[in-house]
Enzyme design. Structure first.
Site, PDB file in Angstrom:
ATOM      1  N   ALA A  54       0.868  -1.194   0.000  1.00  0.00           N
ATOM      2  CA  ALA A  54       0.000   0.000   0.000  1.00  0.00           C
ATOM      3  C   ALA A  54       0.899   1.237   0.000  1.00  0.00           C
ATOM      4  O   ALA A  54       0.774   2.138   0.847  1.00  0.00           O
ATOM      5  CB  ALA A  54      -0.963  -0.007   1.182  1.00  0.00           C
ATOM      6  N   LEU A  55       1.815   1.253  -0.944  1.00  0.00           N
ATOM      7  CA  LEU A  55       2.905   2.236  -0.923  1.00  0.00           C
ATOM      8  C   LEU A  55       2.408   3.645  -1.240  1.00  0.00           C
ATOM      9  O   LEU A  55       1.508   3.831  -2.056  1.00  0.00           O
ATOM     10  CB  LEU A  55       3.988   1.824  -1.931  1.00  0.00           C
ATOM     11  CG  LEU A  55       4.558   0.420  -1.726  1.00  0.00           C
ATOM     12  CD1 LEU A  55       5.648   0.130  -2.758  1.00  0.00           C
ATOM     13  CD2 LEU A  55       5.114   0.244  -0.310  1.00  0.00           C
TER      14      LEU A  55
ATOM     15  N   GLY B  71       5.593   8.484   1.154  1.00  0.00           N
ATOM     16  CA  GLY B  71       6.541   8.252   2.249  1.00  0.00           C
ATOM     17  C   GLY B  71       7.469   7.099   1.907  1.00  0.00           C
ATOM     18  O   GLY B  71       8.700   7.197   2.034  1.00  0.00           O
ATOM     19  N   HIS B  72       6.878   5.985   1.431  1.00  0.00           N
ATOM     20  CA  HIS B  72       7.719   4.847   1.025  1.00  0.00           C
ATOM     21  C   HIS B  72       8.618   5.246  -0.146  1.00  0.00           C
ATOM     22  O   HIS B  72       9.783   4.859  -0.205  1.00  0.00           O
ATOM     23  CB  HIS B  72       6.843   3.675   0.560  1.00  0.00           C
ATOM     24  CG  HIS B  72       5.997   3.073   1.636  1.00  0.00           C
ATOM     25  ND1 HIS B  72       4.635   3.196   1.669  1.00  0.00           N
ATOM     26  CD2 HIS B  72       6.335   2.327   2.715  1.00  0.00           C
ATOM     27  CE1 HIS B  72       4.158   2.546   2.720  1.00  0.00           C
ATOM     28  NE2 HIS B  72       5.158   2.016   3.372  1.00  0.00           N
TER      29      HIS B  72
ATOM     30  N   SER C 185      -0.316   4.298   5.024  1.00  0.00           N
ATOM     31  CA  SER C 185      -1.177   3.413   4.229  1.00  0.00           C
ATOM     32  C   SER C 185      -2.601   3.453   4.775  1.00  0.00           C
ATOM     33  O   SER C 185      -3.566   3.272   4.048  1.00  0.00           O
ATOM     34  CB  SER C 185      -0.646   1.989   4.290  1.00  0.00           C
ATOM     35  OG  SER C 185       0.706   1.991   3.925  1.00  0.00           O
ATOM     36  N   ARG C 186      -2.737   3.700   6.070  1.00  0.00           N
ATOM     37  CA  ARG C 186      -4.069   3.729   6.689  1.00  0.00           C
ATOM     38  C   ARG C 186      -4.893   4.930   6.232  1.00  0.00           C
ATOM     39  O   ARG C 186      -6.118   4.925   6.381  1.00  0.00           O
ATOM     40  CB  ARG C 186      -3.960   3.757   8.210  1.00  0.00           C
ATOM     41  CG  ARG C 186      -3.477   2.452   8.782  1.00  0.00           C
ATOM     42  CD  ARG C 186      -3.074   2.616  10.231  1.00  0.00           C
ATOM     43  NE  ARG C 186      -2.257   1.490  10.653  1.00  0.00           N
ATOM     44  CZ  ARG C 186      -2.734   0.389  11.209  1.00  0.00           C
ATOM     45  NH1 ARG C 186      -4.003   0.282  11.449  1.00  0.00           N
ATOM     46  NH2 ARG C 186      -1.931  -0.602  11.550  1.00  0.00           N
TER      47      ARG C 186
END
Ligand code: PAF
Length: 260
Positions: free
Chosen positions: A31-32, A35-36, A185-186
């Protein structure tokens, strides 16, 4: 071109072929988001080989509903990683990573049973266990962790030091939306209205005079507050908004007296 590894044995063969090259590693649960992407970009700039794992780790979820609802966007994630120049993408199954179930576990120090450690029983244990497995599989020179999950980043760095792991843990600053909301991701589970309100978390943490004031302001704004505490020179909080659990942290603000 990225290569995707599902079987651990295939990855281990590949890893042998990478001997002698500098390897950077970004562990993720998929669920990139941006930030990732910033972790992968930094990793790309500092290493010859960029390895990323995508694995939704069941052992770190104390609430089975939370595990079920965790967003899974594998096709999109793989496209993003390809565009960011990731070389090796490790996407193992639960049985590949826990072939005998959750048998051996890494215990955090009891001083860590605060904040996430106190409110999510088994969370830190699950994170440390999976991160240790992944670090042993990848044997990277550097592994990149976002400061949004501050306690996670700190406890992983402590474990790496205590166990003389050869991988340097690199903390990376939280990436925020323009509103100040920390990328997570949330956030995908928030309605547009809740997403707007969620951005107040960062503002309140950055501006309140102390944790008590921050808690009261957040509660008045409709957040269900799990904790607001100051530790490790940070002010850290976990809240629920519309049933979605959000965490964030900021450096402890300097509360300068108002100028006359
Ligand atoms: O921060 C995460 O995404 C996870 O906790 C991690 C570090 C990938 C371990 O499952």
């Amino acid at each position: 071109m990225s290569q995707v590894w599902n079987a651990i044995a295939d990855w281990q063969n590949r890893r042998r072929m990478l001997a002698g090259r500098s390897i950077g590693f970004v562990p993720t649960m998929g669920a990139l988001h941006r930030g990732h992407a910033s972790l992968v970009e930094r990793c790309r700039g500092e290493n010859e080989i960029v390895a990323v794992s995508i694995f939704v780790n069941p052992s770190q979820f104390n609430d089975p509903k939370d595990l079920d609802q965790y967003p899974r966007t594998l096709d999109r994630d793989l496209r993003l990683l390809e565009s960011l120049g990731a070389d090796e993408i490790i996407v193992p199954s639960v049985t590949e990573l826990y072939p005998n179930g959750y048998t051996f576990r890494m215990e955090p120090d009891s001083n860590e049973l605060v904040l996430e450690g106190a409110h999510r029983p088994g969370f830190l244990q699950g994170v440390l266990t999976i991160v240790l497995k992944l670090l042993n599989l990848v044997r990277a020179d550097r592994a990149y962790f976002g400061e949004k999950d501050y306690q996670q980043m700190k406890v992983v760095a402590d474990m790496a030091r205590e166990f003389f792991l050869p991988t340097q843990i690199v903390p990376c600053p939280t990436v925020r939306e323009q509103s100040g909301l920390a990328m997570s991701s949330r956030n995908l589970r928030l309605s547009p209205e809740a997403r707007h309100r969620a951005s107040h978390l960062f503002r309140v943490l950055s501006k309140a005079a102390n944790p008590t004031e921050a808690r009261a302001t957040l509660e008045a704004e409709g957040f269900l507050v799990e904790y607001v505490e100051e530790r490790w020179d940070r002010r850290l909080a976990a809240v629920f908004l519309d049933g979605v659990r959000l965490i964030d942290n900021v450096p402890i603000p300097e509360n300068k007296p108002p100028s006359s």
